[in-house]
Design an enzyme around this catalytic site. Sequence first.
Site, PDB file in Angstrom:
ATOM      1  NE  ARG A 219       1.373  -2.498   7.623  1.00 52.34           N
ATOM      2  CZ  ARG A 219       1.586  -3.811   7.628  1.00 52.34           C
ATOM      3  NH1 ARG A 219       2.410  -4.341   6.774  1.00 52.34           N
ATOM      4  NH2 ARG A 219       0.970  -4.589   8.474  1.00 52.34           N
TER       5      ARG A 219
ATOM      6  CG  ASP B 100       7.341  -5.283   2.007  1.00 53.40           C
ATOM      7  OD1 ASP B 100       7.987  -5.374   3.071  1.00 53.40           O
ATOM      8  OD2 ASP B 100       6.104  -5.331   1.961  1.00 53.40           O
TER       9      ASP B 100
END
Length: 199
Positions: free
Chosen positions: A124, A129
């Site tokens: 990615r 997060d």
Amino acid sequence: MNPNTSDPTVQPVPASVVEQVDAADVTLSNPKTAVISLGSNLGNRLETLQGAVDALEDTPGLRVKAVSPVYETEPWGVDPGSQPSYFNAVAVIRTTLPPGSLLERAQAVEEAFHRVRDERWGPRTLDVDIVAYAGVVSADPELTLPHPHAHERAFVLAPWHDVDPEAELPGQGPVDELLSALAGDGLTRREDLELRLPE
């Protein structure tokens, strides 16, 4: 002085100004501390992480207070050598955004860097997060707090420990103890790389 003549120096405050002050007060009052993990293993990884830090800082109601050193990490959950290594870092923020709004912003930052969610554990451009939000513990499937895998990920715990040695992961314990229980295999602190704290 005629009591019916008002003092010209005392003017009522327009309602619109009162609303603006109230709104500003809401955005500044009672901020919460949150921990955000950042990861990239495609493209210019350091530039992407810096862009994510800057994008977080540009968010109304959010201030980046600390940015960790950069770590280089072997990809998690995949065959060795099947993907480029990750650059990982942690940002400690103060925010008045509730957890759900912070999640939306994190996802918007990912999308700005063309994050594609088509493969579990896939490579990615950018991963953003929420690791922890104040002391909140929540099993909400949309946003589980703290992050359900944070306690077993050295690439989250090591940079977090660097910026806050006294940190605790809610429900799991002190970050330094959690980190010492993990093997730091495949985790390298990159002394030659640095993320800037937004000015």
